[in-house]
Design a protein around this motif. Structure first.
Motif, mmCIF file in Angstrom:
data_model
loop_
_atom_site.group_PDB
_atom_site.id
_atom_site.type_symbol
_atom_site.label_atom_id
_atom_site.label_comp_id
_atom_site.label_asym_id
_atom_site.label_seq_id
_atom_site.Cartn_x
_atom_site.Cartn_y
_atom_site.Cartn_z
ATOM 1 N N UNK A 165 0.831 -1.211 0.000
ATOM 2 C CA UNK A 165 0.000 0.000 0.000
ATOM 3 C C UNK A 165 0.859 1.253 0.000
ATOM 4 N N UNK A 166 1.918 1.262 0.809
ATOM 5 C CA UNK A 166 2.798 2.423 0.872
ATOM 6 C C UNK A 166 3.528 2.663 -0.434
ATOM 7 N N UNK A 167 4.058 1.601 -1.037
ATOM 8 C CA UNK A 167 4.770 1.746 -2.314
ATOM 9 C C UNK A 167 3.831 2.267 -3.395
ATOM 10 N N UNK A 168 2.634 1.698 -3.451
ATOM 11 C CA UNK A 168 1.661 2.129 -4.457
ATOM 12 C C UNK A 168 1.265 3.588 -4.257
ATOM 13 N N UNK A 169 0.973 3.958 -3.018
ATOM 14 C CA UNK A 169 0.548 5.333 -2.734
ATOM 15 C C UNK A 169 1.638 6.343 -3.076
ATOM 16 N N UNK A 171 4.147 6.024 -5.169
ATOM 17 C CA UNK A 171 4.342 6.078 -6.620
ATOM 18 C C UNK A 171 3.240 6.906 -7.282
ATOM 19 N N UNK A 172 2.006 6.694 -6.836
ATOM 20 C CA UNK A 172 0.885 7.439 -7.410
ATOM 21 C C UNK A 172 0.986 8.928 -7.098
ATOM 22 N N UNK A 173 1.373 9.250 -5.873
ATOM 23 C CA UNK A 173 1.528 10.661 -5.506
ATOM 24 C C UNK A 173 2.604 11.321 -6.363
ATOM 25 N N UNK A 174 3.693 10.601 -6.602
ATOM 26 C CA UNK A 174 4.766 11.142 -7.433
ATOM 27 C C UNK A 174 4.286 11.408 -8.860
ATOM 28 N N UNK A 175 3.609 10.423 -9.456
ATOM 29 C CA UNK A 175 3.146 10.563 -10.837
ATOM 30 C C UNK A 175 2.089 11.651 -10.964
ATOM 31 N N UNK A 176 1.230 11.770 -9.956
ATOM 32 C CA UNK A 176 0.169 12.778 -10.020
ATOM 33 C C UNK A 176 0.699 14.194 -9.818
ATOM 34 N N UNK A 177 1.806 14.330 -9.101
ATOM 35 C CA UNK A 177 2.335 15.662 -8.795
ATOM 36 C C UNK A 177 3.342 16.167 -9.830
ATOM 37 N N UNK A 178 3.943 15.258 -10.576
ATOM 38 C CA UNK A 178 4.923 15.674 -11.575
ATOM 39 C C UNK A 178 4.192 16.298 -12.776
ATOM 40 N N UNK A 179 4.619 17.467 -13.238
ATOM 41 C CA UNK A 179 3.979 18.081 -14.405
ATOM 42 C C UNK A 179 4.022 17.161 -15.624
ATOM 43 N N UNK A 180 2.997 17.258 -16.447
ATOM 44 C CA UNK A 180 2.899 16.383 -17.606
ATOM 45 C C UNK A 180 4.051 16.530 -18.580
ATOM 46 N N UNK A 181 4.537 17.775 -18.757
ATOM 47 C CA UNK A 181 5.623 17.956 -19.722
ATOM 48 C C UNK A 181 6.906 17.272 -19.250
ATOM 49 N N UNK A 182 7.070 17.159 -17.910
ATOM 50 C CA UNK A 182 8.249 16.466 -17.380
ATOM 51 C C UNK A 182 8.160 14.979 -17.708
ATOM 52 N N UNK A 183 6.974 14.392 -17.520
ATOM 53 C CA UNK A 183 6.786 12.981 -17.866
ATOM 54 C C UNK A 183 7.029 12.765 -19.358
ATOM 55 N N UNK A 184 6.514 13.673 -20.171
ATOM 56 C CA UNK A 184 6.711 13.552 -21.612
ATOM 57 C C UNK A 184 8.176 13.618 -22.001
ATOM 58 N N UNK A 216 -0.149 11.088 -21.040
ATOM 59 C CA UNK A 216 -1.458 11.466 -20.511
ATOM 60 C C UNK A 216 -1.955 10.469 -19.466
ATOM 61 N N UNK A 217 -1.788 9.182 -19.757
ATOM 62 C CA UNK A 217 -2.422 8.140 -18.940
ATOM 63 C C UNK A 217 -1.785 7.978 -17.567
ATOM 64 N N UNK A 218 -0.482 8.169 -17.456
ATOM 65 C CA UNK A 218 0.191 7.902 -16.176
ATOM 66 C C UNK A 218 -0.317 8.806 -15.052
ATOM 67 N N UNK A 219 -0.436 10.096 -15.339
ATOM 68 C CA UNK A 219 -0.887 11.006 -14.278
ATOM 69 C C UNK A 219 -2.360 10.793 -13.951
ATOM 70 N N UNK A 220 -3.185 10.521 -14.965
ATOM 71 C CA UNK A 220 -4.612 10.287 -14.719
ATOM 72 C C UNK A 220 -4.807 9.005 -13.929
ATOM 73 N N UNK A 221 -4.132 7.933 -14.353
ATOM 74 C CA UNK A 221 -4.300 6.644 -13.679
ATOM 75 C C UNK A 221 -3.803 6.708 -12.235
ATOM 76 N N UNK A 223 -4.113 9.133 -10.062
ATOM 77 C CA UNK A 223 -5.208 9.635 -9.222
ATOM 78 C C UNK A 223 -6.335 8.617 -9.120
ATOM 79 N N UNK A 224 -6.669 7.984 -10.230
ATOM 80 C CA UNK A 224 -7.745 6.986 -10.223
ATOM 81 C C UNK A 224 -7.393 5.802 -9.328
ATOM 82 N N UNK A 225 -6.131 5.395 -9.331
ATOM 83 C CA UNK A 225 -5.701 4.270 -8.490
ATOM 84 C C UNK A 225 -5.905 4.596 -7.014
ATOM 85 N N UNK A 226 -5.523 5.809 -6.618
ATOM 86 C CA UNK A 226 -5.682 6.197 -5.223
ATOM 87 C C UNK A 226 -7.149 6.127 -4.796
ATOM 88 N N UNK A 227 -8.025 6.648 -5.642
ATOM 89 C CA UNK A 227 -9.455 6.669 -5.304
ATOM 90 C C UNK A 227 -10.035 5.268 -5.315
#
Length: 342
Positions: A165-169, A171-184, A216-221, A223-227
């Motif tokens: 749970x901790x690893x997943x959370x 990772x998700x927080x990191x992906x959701x907080x990183x700007x999209x252009x950085x991921x790209x 696009x999908x990494x940041x959206x997913x 947040x969806x994973x957390x919920x």
């Protein structure tokens, strides 16, 4: 003359049947009226959203700025004469008060006329239609990938202990907080430069869709994973799940057969979040990866102050948002029949 008498018991039964039929008919009428009222509310709400989007965008773009006639003619470099500027302003209605221009624009909108693009010199409908296919491919694929990732990861990590749970959370927080252009940029650096698996730009071909979709999908997913995972954890603690588990139902079966259906309601509620991120992210992704599409057209239209085209893109985005939310409202009762559409 023969008379037929009806005994009181039969007459009473017929009366009850008639009352029952009347109640059923009355309930059906009330349900139909409720459905019609609900559809009317949604239609009115959708119209108000479109009107608000058009109004806010129109006046935001008409904040005092440079001469639109000069922009239309190509800027200062074109060196137009005052007479030409005056003629263009008169032809396009730039010499009228902003309120008059606004009312005229609303009047044309009611007939489906979005105007003519200043820069592309073609109707806004045609300018959007030309770029619609690449954006639809990107948005739908990214939405499907993000939802699939959210389902798989959430089902795999729900009720798996604090470490997972901790690893997943995190990772998700990191992906959701990183700007999209950085991921790209990171994806481009890793999979187009260091390990040249996918092309770095372009629109044609499935291989050119992979990196933009992941961006696009990494940041959206995330947040969806957390919920979804949080909702699954809560549902799995419900008494009916615990009862089923004591009767021998496995954790995986409990997730798939019972918990997932209940946990999907928040995901449906977040459809607005998904659409906003897809439409907003399209501008970034289509620019970073040099893709054709509505996002890139919108960015160029804003830079060139192409008012009709900007408003047209905003209205298109608002229309998609309205339609998606209407469909989601209907799907609520499919996901959970206990929910009634109001």
């Amino acid at each position: 003359m023969v008379t037929t008498s009806i005994d009181p018991e039969t007459e009473q039964l017929r009366g009850k049947d008639a009352k029952r039929a009347g109640r059923v008919a009355s309930a059906a009428q009330r349900k139909l009226l409720s459905i019609l009222l609900s559809l009317g509310k949604r239609l009115l709400s959708g119209v108000l959203v479109l009107w608000g989007a058009a109004t806010v965008t129109f006046f935001a773009l008409h904040i005092p700025r440079g001469d639109p006639a000069l922009m239309l003619l190509g800027g200062i470099e074109a060196n137009p004469t005052p007479e030409v500027l005056a003629q263009v302003g008169s032809d396009w209605g730039f010499d009228q008060p902003v309120v008059v221009q606004y009312l005229g624009y609303l009047s044309r909108l009611t007939t489906g006329d979005l105007g003519v693009s200043y820069q592309q010199r073609m109707s806004v409908v045609d300018a959007i239609s030309v770029q619609l296919t690449p954006t639809i491919q990107l948005a739908f694929t990214a939405a499907a990938v993000s939802i699939l990732l959210a389902l798989v990861v959430s089902l795999a990590t729900a009720k798996r202990g604090p470490l997972i749970t901790g690893i997943t959370s995190n990772t998700c927080i990191f992906l959701a907080s990183v700007p999209g252009f950085v991921i790209g940029i990171l994806l481009l650096f890793l999979f187009a430069a260091i390990i040249p698996i996918f092309p770095s730009s372009g629109t044609d071909g499935i291989s050119r869709l992979v990196l933009p979709v992941l961006t696009l999908a990494l940041s959206i997913s995330a947040t969806l994973i957390q919920v979804l995972r949080t909702e699954l954890d809560e549902v799995l603690e419900q008494p009916f799940i615990l009862t089923a588990r004591t009767r021998g139902l496995s954790l995986a079966s409990a997730k798939l057969k019972h918990a997932l259906r209940h946990a999907l309601v928040p995901i449906a509620t977040m459809s607005g979040f998904i659409i906003a991120n897809l439409l907003g992210g399209a501008v970034l992704v289509e620019t970073v990866f040099s893709r054709q599409g509505i996002g890139r057209v919108a960015l160029e239209a804003v830079q060139s102050q192409d008012v009709p085209l900007v408003i047209g893109v905003v209205l298109f985005a608002a229309f998609v948002f309205v339609i998606v939310n209407f469909i989601v409202d209907i799907l609520y009762t499919v996901i959970d029949p206990r929910l009634e559409t109001t």
